[in-house]
Design an enzyme around this catalytic site. Sequence first.
Site, PDB file in Angstrom:
ATOM      1  N   GLY A  72      15.514  -4.629  -1.055  1.00  0.00           N
ATOM      2  CA  GLY A  72      15.329  -4.840  -2.489  1.00  0.00           C
ATOM      3  C   GLY A  72      14.630  -6.145  -2.822  1.00  0.00           C
ATOM      4  O   GLY A  72      14.415  -6.443  -3.994  1.00  0.00           O
TER       5      GLY A  72
ATOM      6  N   ARG B 133       0.801  -1.206   0.000  1.00  0.00           N
ATOM      7  CA  ARG B 133       0.000   0.000   0.000  1.00  0.00           C
ATOM      8  C   ARG B 133       0.843   1.268   0.000  1.00  0.00           C
ATOM      9  O   ARG B 133       0.377   2.348  -0.364  1.00  0.00           O
ATOM     10  CB  ARG B 133      -0.887   0.001   1.252  1.00  0.00           C
ATOM     11  N   GLY B 134       2.071   1.129   0.480  1.00  0.00           N
ATOM     12  CA  GLY B 134       2.869   2.320   0.756  1.00  0.00           C
ATOM     13  C   GLY B 134       3.157   3.201  -0.433  1.00  0.00           C
ATOM     14  O   GLY B 134       3.303   4.411  -0.299  1.00  0.00           O
TER      15      GLY B 134
ATOM     16  N   LYS C 157      17.481   3.155   0.737  1.00  0.00           N
ATOM     17  CA  LYS C 157      18.301   2.850   1.913  1.00  0.00           C
ATOM     18  C   LYS C 157      19.261   1.724   1.536  1.00  0.00           C
ATOM     19  O   LYS C 157      18.963   0.555   1.755  1.00  0.00           O
ATOM     20  CB  LYS C 157      17.412   2.437   3.086  1.00  0.00           C
TER      21      LYS C 157
ATOM     22  N   ASP D 296       5.157   2.941   6.967  1.00  0.00           N
ATOM     23  CA  ASP D 296       4.364   2.657   8.156  1.00  0.00           C
ATOM     24  C   ASP D 296       5.086   1.782   9.164  1.00  0.00           C
ATOM     25  O   ASP D 296       6.137   1.200   8.882  1.00  0.00           O
ATOM     26  CB  ASP D 296       3.080   1.932   7.743  1.00  0.00           C
TER      27      ASP D 296
ATOM     28  N   GLU E 170       8.195   2.854  -6.339  1.00  0.00           N
ATOM     29  CA  GLU E 170       8.364   2.331  -4.981  1.00  0.00           C
ATOM     30  C   GLU E 170       8.561   3.479  -4.007  1.00  0.00           C
ATOM     31  O   GLU E 170       9.336   4.405  -4.283  1.00  0.00           O
ATOM     32  CB  GLU E 170       9.597   1.414  -4.923  1.00  0.00           C
TER      33      GLU E 170
ATOM     34  N   ASP F  87      14.774  -0.981   0.329  1.00  0.00           N
ATOM     35  CA  ASP F  87      15.661  -1.257   1.466  1.00  0.00           C
ATOM     36  C   ASP F  87      16.448  -2.534   1.142  1.00  0.00           C
ATOM     37  O   ASP F  87      17.511  -2.467   0.549  1.00  0.00           O
ATOM     38  CB  ASP F  87      14.797  -1.404   2.716  1.00  0.00           C
TER      39      ASP F  87
END
Lengths: 183, 152
Positions: free
Chosen positions: A108, A48-49, A134, A162, A102, A106
């Site tokens: 990946g 969802r992000g 990151k 989140d 995306e 992080d």
Amino acid sequence: MIPDPPLPPECSRVVATSAQIATRVAELGARLAHDGGGDTVRLVTVLRGGVFFLADLCRAMECDVRLDFMAVAQYVPGQGGAVRVTKDLDDDIEGARVVLVEDIVDTGLTVNYVLGLLNARGAASVEVCALFDKPARRIADVPLAYRGFELSDRFLVGYGLDLGGRYRNLPYVAELRDEAVYG
Amino acid sequence: MGNRADTNAQGAAGEALAHPPLDQIEFAHASERVAAEILDYYRIAWQYEPTSFPIQWDGEGNVIAYFTPDFYLSDFDLYIELTTMSQKLVTKKNRKVRRLKELYPEVNIKVFYQKDFRALLARFGVTSEAREHADGGGFVASPDGSESGRLP
């Protein structure tokens, strides 16, 4: 411009204000539209992000844009199994210029998995546009064609990011205090 | 050092992984098993402790110390070391990793500290509880009903 709301007490500091994010998203949108050379760009995000970034990014692109969404199943400790798509694309991407949008890359691992799926569907090209990168914990060496910010190795929330479903709606990105993450 | 476990997985979406059941692999810590589960989940080929690198020799050229990274991911030519124990052990392990990089600069290795790994799990919607060194260290993971649903 509406000022950013105050930090929740669980957060220690803002690392990207809403204004900084808006500026960078506008730059990325302009680049994406320019690089498309007038072709339709299909933006795909994994729920969802990525929705927050996708919504702002597509409005910063002066070209024909189509949106599509995927979702993947959640890993549950001790249950084994494998990642699977729980919500697939609605549209065929064969021959299309696809950009996987995306919020953060992080490890990946998710991007690597989704890229594998998209590349297998005959798209003309599949690129990744990540707002936050990151690299400290990268496992899957996925190519990022477009990148907004490189961030430190801290736990971040806001603008789609989140913890247990909370904080996504913060208009900025902030560091979460250790005690909020680890208890 | 645990039992060596080879995998023939290709890492492609939808392919079954080929390695012994996780119950048959002697992981040193529970967190290593969690890591193996996550790698399986994402169809990433892995080997558990496949290589021991000599890192110290005595005056006669005999190897007196090795370093054995926890996982090797052939898809990415990457070794992963999970560090889940006390700070004292972390310092010792960091020294070993530095030595490994000096002696074998071509080897790609990434160290995940307990905090790193727990943060990844938290992002993934998985709560974890650190265990005392006396209890074997590492941490125990459990689902918390989070909405996250994916590892970043």
